[in-house]
Design a protein around this motif. Structure first.
Motif, PDB file in Angstrom:
ATOM      1  N   GLY A   1      44.724   2.837 -21.639  1.00 17.84           N
ATOM      2  CA  GLY A   1      43.970   3.138 -20.376  1.00 17.84           C
ATOM      3  C   GLY A   1      43.370   1.881 -19.937  1.00 17.84           C
ATOM      4  N   ARG A   2      42.820   2.289 -18.878  1.00 19.26           N
ATOM      5  CA  ARG A   2      42.098   0.989 -18.251  1.00 19.26           C
ATOM      6  C   ARG A   2      40.913   0.765 -18.952  1.00 19.26           C
ATOM      7  NH1 ARG A   2      41.977   2.616 -12.453  1.00 19.26           N
ATOM      8  NH2 ARG A   2      41.575   4.568 -13.604  1.00 19.26           N
ATOM      9  N   VAL A   3      40.122  -0.398 -18.529  1.00 24.70           N
ATOM     10  CA  VAL A   3      38.655  -0.616 -19.085  1.00 24.70           C
ATOM     11  C   VAL A   3      37.772  -0.789 -17.591  1.00 24.70           C
ATOM     12  CG1 VAL A   3      37.003  -1.870 -20.066  1.00 24.70           C
ATOM     13  CG2 VAL A   3      39.188  -1.545 -20.946  1.00 24.70           C
ATOM     14  N   LEU A   4      36.953   0.085 -17.164  1.00 27.92           N
ATOM     15  CA  LEU A   4      36.236   0.201 -16.144  1.00 27.92           C
ATOM     16  C   LEU A   4      34.862  -0.660 -16.479  1.00 27.92           C
ATOM     17  CD1 LEU A   4      37.126   3.442 -14.208  1.00 27.92           C
ATOM     18  CD2 LEU A   4      38.143   1.092 -14.165  1.00 27.92           C
ATOM     19  N   ASP A  18      40.920   6.334 -20.115  1.00 30.13           N
ATOM     20  CA  ASP A  18      40.273   4.902 -19.818  1.00 30.13           C
ATOM     21  C   ASP A  18      38.911   4.805 -20.393  1.00 30.13           C
ATOM     22  OD1 ASP A  18      42.071   4.664 -18.141  1.00 30.13           O
ATOM     23  OD2 ASP A  18      40.898   5.192 -15.874  1.00 30.13           O
ATOM     24  N   THR A  19      38.375   3.756 -20.421  1.00 31.12           N
ATOM     25  CA  THR A  19      37.193   3.271 -21.142  1.00 31.12           C
ATOM     26  C   THR A  19      35.975   2.817 -19.968  1.00 31.12           C
ATOM     27  OG1 THR A  19      38.024   2.545 -23.238  1.00 31.12           O
ATOM     28  CG2 THR A  19      35.925   1.707 -22.604  1.00 31.12           C
ATOM     29  N   ILE A  20      35.067   3.334 -20.046  1.00 26.37           N
ATOM     30  CA  ILE A  20      33.981   3.135 -18.678  1.00 26.37           C
ATOM     31  C   ILE A  20      32.905   2.088 -19.704  1.00 26.37           C
ATOM     32  CG2 ILE A  20      32.184   3.514 -17.337  1.00 26.37           C
ATOM     33  CD1 ILE A  20      33.850   6.132 -16.887  1.00 26.37           C
ATOM     34  N   ARG A  21      32.901   0.956 -19.480  1.00 28.96           N
ATOM     35  CA  ARG A  21      32.135  -0.010 -20.465  1.00 28.96           C
ATOM     36  C   ARG A  21      30.671  -0.318 -19.480  1.00 28.96           C
ATOM     37  NH1 ARG A  21      35.627  -4.076 -23.090  1.00 28.96           N
ATOM     38  NH2 ARG A  21      35.918  -2.244 -24.293  1.00 28.96           N
ATOM     39  N   VAL A  22      29.597  -0.005 -19.837  1.00 24.87           N
ATOM     40  CA  VAL A  22      28.343  -0.110 -18.955  1.00 24.87           C
ATOM     41  C   VAL A  22      27.565  -1.254 -19.448  1.00 24.87           C
ATOM     42  CG1 VAL A  22      26.423   0.986 -18.267  1.00 24.87           C
ATOM     43  CG2 VAL A  22      28.447   2.418 -18.745  1.00 24.87           C
ATOM     44  N   LYS A  31      37.148  14.185 -17.706  1.00 21.46           N
ATOM     45  CA  LYS A  31      38.293  13.703 -18.256  1.00 21.46           C
ATOM     46  C   LYS A  31      38.137  13.033 -19.335  1.00 21.46           C
ATOM     47  CE  LYS A  31      38.326  12.349 -13.375  1.00 21.46           C
ATOM     48  NZ  LYS A  31      38.079  11.238 -12.455  1.00 21.46           N
ATOM     49  N   SER A  32      39.063  12.778 -20.281  1.00 21.01           N
ATOM     50  CA  SER A  32      38.861  12.239 -21.831  1.00 21.01           C
ATOM     51  C   SER A  32      38.856  10.822 -21.667  1.00 21.01           C
ATOM     52  CB  SER A  32      40.200  12.686 -22.306  1.00 21.01           C
ATOM     53  OG  SER A  32      40.388  14.095 -22.512  1.00 21.01           O
ATOM     54  N   VAL A  33      37.437  10.477 -21.383  1.00 25.66           N
ATOM     55  CA  VAL A  33      37.343   9.275 -21.378  1.00 25.66           C
ATOM     56  C   VAL A  33      36.450   8.676 -22.552  1.00 25.66           C
ATOM     57  CG1 VAL A  33      37.502   9.053 -18.815  1.00 25.66           C
ATOM     58  CG2 VAL A  33      35.334   9.410 -19.743  1.00 25.66           C
ATOM     59  N   THR A  34      36.299   7.146 -22.615  1.00 21.62           N
ATOM     60  CA  THR A  34      34.992   6.950 -23.483  1.00 21.62           C
ATOM     61  C   THR A  34      33.848   6.086 -22.623  1.00 21.62           C
ATOM     62  OG1 THR A  34      36.403   6.501 -25.223  1.00 21.62           O
ATOM     63  CG2 THR A  34      34.656   4.998 -25.277  1.00 21.62           C
ATOM     64  N   LEU A  35      32.689   6.522 -22.737  1.00 19.36           N
ATOM     65  CA  LEU A  35      31.733   5.640 -22.286  1.00 19.36           C
ATOM     66  C   LEU A  35      30.737   5.076 -23.111  1.00 19.36           C
ATOM     67  CD1 LEU A  35      29.885   5.756 -19.574  1.00 19.36           C
ATOM     68  CD2 LEU A  35      28.640   7.589 -20.402  1.00 19.36           C
ATOM     69  N   GLU A  36      30.920   3.760 -22.928  1.00 17.49           N
ATOM     70  CA  GLU A  36      30.530   2.752 -24.118  1.00 17.49           C
ATOM     71  C   GLU A  36      29.594   1.816 -23.676  1.00 17.49           C
ATOM     72  OE1 GLU A  36      32.936  -1.030 -25.279  1.00 17.49           O
ATOM     73  OE2 GLU A  36      33.687   0.562 -26.446  1.00 17.49           O
ATOM     74  N   VAL A  52      36.145  13.302 -25.311  1.00 16.64           N
ATOM     75  CA  VAL A  52      35.238  12.418 -24.784  1.00 16.64           C
ATOM     76  C   VAL A  52      34.402  11.564 -25.772  1.00 16.64           C
ATOM     77  CG1 VAL A  52      33.261  12.084 -23.118  1.00 16.64           C
ATOM     78  CG2 VAL A  52      35.252  13.650 -22.682  1.00 16.64           C
ATOM     79  N   SER A  53      34.108  10.315 -25.868  1.00 19.87           N
ATOM     80  CA  SER A  53      33.214   9.721 -26.853  1.00 19.87           C
ATOM     81  C   SER A  53      32.174   8.903 -25.967  1.00 19.87           C
ATOM     82  CB  SER A  53      34.130   8.580 -27.318  1.00 19.87           C
ATOM     83  OG  SER A  53      32.968   7.884 -28.299  1.00 19.87           O
ATOM     84  N   ILE A  54      30.932   9.057 -26.480  1.00 23.44           N
ATOM     85  CA  ILE A  54      29.865   8.296 -25.953  1.00 23.44           C
ATOM     86  C   ILE A  54      29.145   7.421 -26.851  1.00 23.44           C
ATOM     87  CG2 ILE A  54      27.571   8.462 -24.607  1.00 23.44           C
ATOM     88  CD1 ILE A  54      28.504  11.133 -23.385  1.00 23.44           C
ATOM     89  N   THR A  55      28.996   6.172 -26.735  1.00 24.58           N
ATOM     90  CA  THR A  55      28.368   5.348 -27.811  1.00 24.58           C
ATOM     91  C   THR A  55      27.595   4.145 -26.966  1.00 24.58           C
ATOM     92  OG1 THR A  55      28.600   4.070 -29.617  1.00 24.58           O
ATOM     93  CG2 THR A  55      30.462   3.919 -27.809  1.00 24.58           C
ATOM     94  N   GLY A  56      26.547   3.665 -27.526  1.00 21.90           N
ATOM     95  CA  GLY A  56      25.660   2.568 -27.317  1.00 21.90           C
ATOM     96  C   GLY A  56      24.829   2.941 -26.057  1.00 21.90           C
ATOM     97  N   ILE A  57      24.490   4.110 -25.825  1.00 21.36           N
ATOM     98  CA  ILE A  57      23.825   4.287 -24.583  1.00 21.36           C
ATOM     99  C   ILE A  57      22.174   4.987 -24.868  1.00 21.36           C
ATOM    100  CG2 ILE A  57      23.515   5.674 -22.154  1.00 21.36           C
ATOM    101  CD1 ILE A  57      25.902   3.830 -22.446  1.00 21.36           C
ATOM    102  N   GLU A  58      21.196   4.533 -24.150  1.00 17.54           N
ATOM    103  CA  GLU A  58      19.869   5.077 -24.404  1.00 17.54           C
ATOM    104  C   GLU A  58      19.426   5.868 -23.164  1.00 17.54           C
ATOM    105  OE1 GLU A  58      15.280   3.436 -24.521  1.00 17.54           O
ATOM    106  OE2 GLU A  58      16.878   2.483 -25.765  1.00 17.54           O
ATOM    107  N   PHE A  59      19.287   7.308 -23.509  1.00 15.78           N
ATOM    108  CA  PHE A  59      19.065   8.202 -22.508  1.00 15.78           C
ATOM    109  C   PHE A  59      17.430   8.382 -22.632  1.00 15.78           C
ATOM    110  CE2 PHE A  59      23.432   8.916 -24.410  1.00 15.78           C
ATOM    111  CZ  PHE A  59      23.906   9.161 -23.212  1.00 15.78           C
ATOM    112  N   ARG A  60      17.061   8.567 -21.313  1.00 14.33           N
ATOM    113  CA  ARG A  60      15.560   8.874 -21.092  1.00 14.33           C
ATOM    114  C   ARG A  60      15.029   9.856 -20.144  1.00 14.33           C
ATOM    115  NH1 ARG A  60      12.767   2.708 -20.858  1.00 14.33           N
ATOM    116  NH2 ARG A  60      13.798   1.884 -22.946  1.00 14.33           N
TER     117      ARG A  60
END
Length: 424
Positions: free
Chosen positions: A33-36, A58-62, A76-81, A104-112
């Motif tokens: 997939g792509r990297v957004l 796709d991977t969503i890199r934040v 959608k089956s994406v990675t949120l990184e 779906v994968s989520i890693t490296g995010i701080e939720f507040r």
């Protein structure tokens, strides 16, 4: 003629190889997939916009920044990184992320700052009827519920840091909450400051291992109607109560620590209406009650260590066919308490630091049986106010008289072969 056939074979082989290579490259590209990229000064400035543009795979890199967004849906089956801990801040408005797609994968995010709600379970991350999702290596700060799974399967909650700041039960949610899930792994998380650190209801075939659940208002771990689950190498320290296991069968609890749960209704472990379960090689230290058992049948309790508790074990008469064998009971105010002169469970081969018998044949076991229920513990059960006399000379005299001529303590609740030395 043979030469022509060989050349033709070579050409066909080369063509087939090129076709296979093209198919392989296509599949690899589709799988990767792509990297957004999401960044304040970039083409995509919000996570919501990236989710709208993304496709499965796709991977969503934040990038590091604070993003004030709520009610994000991942379908959608994406990675949120996250990169360098970007912050997703609800700012007290509502829930943050709801996952409804598989893988779906989520890693490296701080939720507040997910707000308290008395109408719905606002959560930082919700997984709703999705499979094979992973929430790994994130931070949660002041979220009503941190991670909430409903109808999820084969998901993994791994190495997250979850911290709440609630001061009363009415305004507190759970750190990790599972409802009607199966085959979930909860591993290596740290949970503090919530109502229950981990809560399970109608959960099957799941494992909870290597978590630290402490300083929660009610329970470190609370689960009901959740059969065939395993709880291994967790630490439940300084919670309102350690762990409550209720209305459940085939539970395996091994190598956990239950400590520092003090209060009139506090305990390290509550076993209520459970059956066919195992409590093995755990440590119960400095709790008001180490284990409280009510209506629990065929529980095997072995290799555990009870030290410096008020009551090491309270086992009610409605517990049937349980085996309490090869455990250490050391320096507890009361080793065992019960509410009847009858016992329908078996005690054997335990070490009791208060045992005063002898071992003439030197086989490592006392030649006299041990009665773990003292006369004074029976008095306290019938009249709790007598507990103020716990260190008085009168109590020593009562217990000595009962050891010499037992008349009131349960006749059938004895350890016929107490150990002379602790197992550990």
């Amino acid at each position: 003629m043979r030469v022509i056939i060989v050349k033709l074979s070579v050409r066909l082989t080369d063509t087939l190889a090129l076709m296979l290579l093209g198919v392989l490259l296509f599949l690899t590209s589709s799988a990767t997939g792509r990297v957004l990229h999401v960044q304040p000064a970039g083409d995509i400035t919000s996570i919501g916009s990236a989710l709208a543009l993304a496709e499965s795979g796709d991977t969503i890199r934040v990038s590091q920044a604070t993003y004030q967004e709520t009610d994000l849906r991942i379908d959608k089956s994406v990675t949120l990184e996250g990169v360098d801990w970007p912050i997703l801040d609800a700012a007290g408005v509502g829930p943050l992320v709801d996952i409804t797609a598989p893988d779906v994968s989520i890693t490296g995010i701080e939720f507040r700052n997910v707000p308290v709600s008395f109408l719905k379970e606002n959560a930082a991350v919700t997984i709703t009827r999705a499979r094979n999702c992973e929430i790994r290596g994130n931070r949660f700060r002041d979220t009503f519920f941190a991670i909430y799974l409903a109808g999820a399967e084969r998901c993994r909650i791994v190495r997250n840091e979850i911290g709440g700041s609630s001061e009363n039960l009415t305004s507190a949610g759970n750190g990790i909450h599972l409802w009607q899930c199966k085959d979930v792994a909860i591993t290596g998380n740290t949970i503090r400051g919530h109502r229950d650190g981990i809560y399970l209801e109608f959960v099957k075939h799941s494992i909870i291992t290597n978590n630290i659940s402490e300083q929660n208002l009610r329970y470190g771990l609370h689960f009901m109607f959740s059969d065939s689950c395993r709880y291994v190498k967790n630490s439940f320290v300084h919670n309102g109560s350690g762990v409550a296991v209720m209305y459940t069968a085939n539970v395996h609890m091994e190598d956990n620590t239950f400590a520092d749960s003090w209060g009139g209704a506090s305990y390290g472990l509550l076993l209520k209406d459970i059956r066919d379960s195992r409590v093995i090689h755990n440590v119960f230290s400095q709790n008001s009650v180490g284990i409280l058992m009510e209506g629990s049948d065929r529980v095997r309790m072995t290799g555990n260590r009870f030290t410096a508790n008020g009551w090491a074990l309270k086992i009610m008469a409605n517990c049937v066919d349980s085996r309490i064998e090869d455990n250490d009971f050391i320096d507890n105010s009361f080793n065992v308490a019960t509410n009847s002169r009858q016992s329908f469970s078996t005690f054997r081969g335990n070490y009791w630091s208060s045992y005063r018998g002898y071992d003439l044949d030197r086989d490592g076991f006392g030649d006299e049986p041990y009665r773990p229920v003292s006369l004074f513990s029976l008095l306290v059960e019938s009249d709790p106010s007598t507990l103020v006399l716990v260190r008085s000379l009168l109590v020593d005299v009562l217990n000595l008289a009962e050891r010499i001529l037992p008349t009131l303590t349960p006749e059938s609740l004895i350890d016929p072969s107490p150990r002379m030395r602790p197992l550990s």
